[in-house]
Design a protein around this motif. Structure first.
Motif, PDB file in Angstrom:
ATOM      1  N   THR A 271       0.789  -1.159   0.036  1.00 21.64           N
ATOM      2  CA  THR A 271      -0.015   0.102  -0.120  1.00 21.64           C
ATOM      3  C   THR A 271       0.780   1.248   0.020  1.00 21.64           C
ATOM      4  O   THR A 271       1.938   1.219   0.776  1.00 21.64           O
ATOM      5  N   LEU A 272       0.640   2.142  -0.982  1.00 18.59           N
ATOM      6  CA  LEU A 272       1.484   3.350  -0.988  1.00 18.59           C
ATOM      7  C   LEU A 272       0.058   4.415  -0.961  1.00 18.59           C
ATOM      8  O   LEU A 272      -0.858   4.513  -1.536  1.00 18.59           O
ATOM      9  N   VAL A 273       0.511   5.481  -0.223  1.00 23.59           N
ATOM     10  CA  VAL A 273      -0.462   6.586   0.073  1.00 23.59           C
ATOM     11  C   VAL A 273       0.310   7.966  -0.208  1.00 23.59           C
ATOM     12  O   VAL A 273       1.499   8.140   0.324  1.00 23.59           O
ATOM     13  N   ARG A 274      -0.081   8.722  -1.224  1.00 27.35           N
ATOM     14  CA  ARG A 274       0.379   9.998  -1.293  1.00 27.35           C
ATOM     15  C   ARG A 274      -0.093  11.049  -0.329  1.00 27.35           C
ATOM     16  O   ARG A 274      -1.240  11.130   0.343  1.00 27.35           O
ATOM     17  N   ILE A 275       1.108  11.669   0.297  1.00 24.58           N
ATOM     18  CA  ILE A 275       0.578  12.719   1.692  1.00 24.58           C
ATOM     19  C   ILE A 275       1.362  14.122   1.318  1.00 24.58           C
ATOM     20  O   ILE A 275       2.128  14.310   0.384  1.00 24.58           O
ATOM     21  N   ASP A 276       0.753  15.037   2.156  1.00 24.59           N
ATOM     22  CA  ASP A 276       1.299  16.389   1.902  1.00 24.59           C
ATOM     23  C   ASP A 276       2.805  16.290   2.580  1.00 24.59           C
ATOM     24  O   ASP A 276       2.809  15.555   3.676  1.00 24.59           O
ATOM     25  N   PRO A 277       3.745  17.249   2.176  1.00 25.67           N
ATOM     26  CA  PRO A 277       4.967  17.140   2.816  1.00 25.67           C
ATOM     27  C   PRO A 277       4.858  17.735   4.289  1.00 25.67           C
ATOM     28  O   PRO A 277       5.674  17.107   4.998  1.00 25.67           O
TER      29      PRO A 277
END
Length: 144
Positions: free
Chosen positions: A6-12
């Motif tokens: 599982t990969l999740v794009r997140i804010d820096p």
């Protein structure tokens, strides 16, 4: 046996919090909500595909050696593991926006996972990283 990458794009900004408290990675990976911010696939199948390709192209099934960007994209290289926390089968990992952009370019160079954006499964790996890079996002990932 099933192992899900599982990969999740997140804010820096969220990445900074995750690095300060690695246990947050498990919460993010388990509680994601926006479908366009998530990539998930069978980690064992990915490994089988990568091993087969490495064997065919290089005569050696050690895919992490031949496809370092795929290893970085899936956390298999261990370079960006979050210490002190386990998620499923090992530590979660986190990539900052600069590394996400490098991984997107590297995956393209290695010829991995560039089908239609949003496509399920392995073919969506490249578009996932490309979209994250385009938006300046970080990525947190793990195998459960």
């Amino acid at each position: 046996m099933s192992m899900r990458l599982t990969l999740v794009r997140i804010d820096p900004e969220v990445l900074r919090a995750v690095r300060a408290r690695p246990d947050l990675a498990g919460e993010i990976l388990s509680g994601h909500s926006r479908e366009e911010d998530v990539f998930t696939d069978d980690y064992l199948a990915l490994g089988d595909i990568a091993e087969g390709r490495a064997e065919a192209e290089h005569g050696d099934a050690r895919w992490g050696r031949h496809y370092p960007w795929l290893a970085a994209a899936t956390g298999a290289d261990g370079e960006h593991d979050l210490p002190g926390h386990t998620f499923g089968y090992g530590p979660p990992f986190a990539l900052d926006p600069e590394r996400v952009a490098e991984v997107a370019r590297g995956l393209a160079g290695e010829g991995w996972g560039f089908a239609a954006a949003g496509q399920d499964g392995f073919a969506g790996l490249g578009p996932f990283y490309t979209a994250a890079a385009r938006e300046g996002g970080a990525v947190v990932g793990g195998v459960s």
